[in-house]
Design a protein around this motif. Sequence first.
Motif, mmCIF file in Angstrom:
data_model
loop_
_atom_site.group_PDB
_atom_site.id
_atom_site.type_symbol
_atom_site.label_atom_id
_atom_site.label_comp_id
_atom_site.label_asym_id
_atom_site.label_seq_id
_atom_site.Cartn_x
_atom_site.Cartn_y
_atom_site.Cartn_z
ATOM 1 N N GLY A 98 36.595 49.600 31.521
ATOM 2 C CA GLY A 98 37.388 48.436 31.904
ATOM 3 C C GLY A 98 36.832 47.727 33.126
ATOM 4 N N LEU A 99 36.340 48.497 34.086
ATOM 5 C CA LEU A 99 35.755 47.885 35.277
ATOM 6 C C LEU A 99 34.458 47.146 34.944
ATOM 7 C CD1 LEU A 99 36.414 50.698 37.901
ATOM 8 C CD2 LEU A 99 37.647 48.542 37.607
ATOM 9 N N ILE A 100 33.684 47.675 34.018
ATOM 10 C CA ILE A 100 32.466 46.991 33.567
ATOM 11 C C ILE A 100 32.834 45.678 32.881
ATOM 12 C CG2 ILE A 100 30.571 47.118 31.889
ATOM 13 C CD1 ILE A 100 30.401 50.125 32.593
ATOM 14 N N ALA A 101 33.875 45.692 32.075
ATOM 15 C CA ALA A 101 34.320 44.462 31.402
ATOM 16 C C ALA A 101 34.752 43.413 32.425
ATOM 17 C CB ALA A 101 35.468 44.773 30.444
ATOM 18 N N ALA A 102 35.489 43.843 33.450
ATOM 19 C CA ALA A 102 35.921 42.900 34.483
ATOM 20 C C ALA A 102 34.719 42.348 35.251
ATOM 21 C CB ALA A 102 36.900 43.581 35.437
#
Length: 127
Positions: A98-102
């Motif tokens: 999720g942090l990579i997506a953000a």
Amino acid sequence: MRATDALTVAAEGGVIGDGRTGANLALGVGLIGVIIGWLALARVAGRIRIGNARTGGVAAVAAGLLGTALAVLHLATSSGGPGTGNGMVGAVVAIPLGLIAAALGRRALTRSRHAARLERERELGPV
């Protein structure tokens, strides 16, 4: 497996079980966010002509933060440890996803703003 056991398993949420459902949901949302962020970056770079990079960037940031929040919520409410079937390992993997997506969405937004500024300068001259 007896018929009563099969009905019990179906009523409790199927073979996957309630423990892994939250982690799988967080993983899916995070993965979708990574894909959207990657496509938004490709739009900014000009490799894809369809769609809007800013919309994709915002969607990737939203999906990434949602996936991270779901994973953290699942970790906070699940009992047991890794290997117990409660989906804790999946939730731990969903957090960086999720942090990579953000981060991908944020990068697409930054690049699209920069590209828009360069476009205006080409049209109007240096401001």
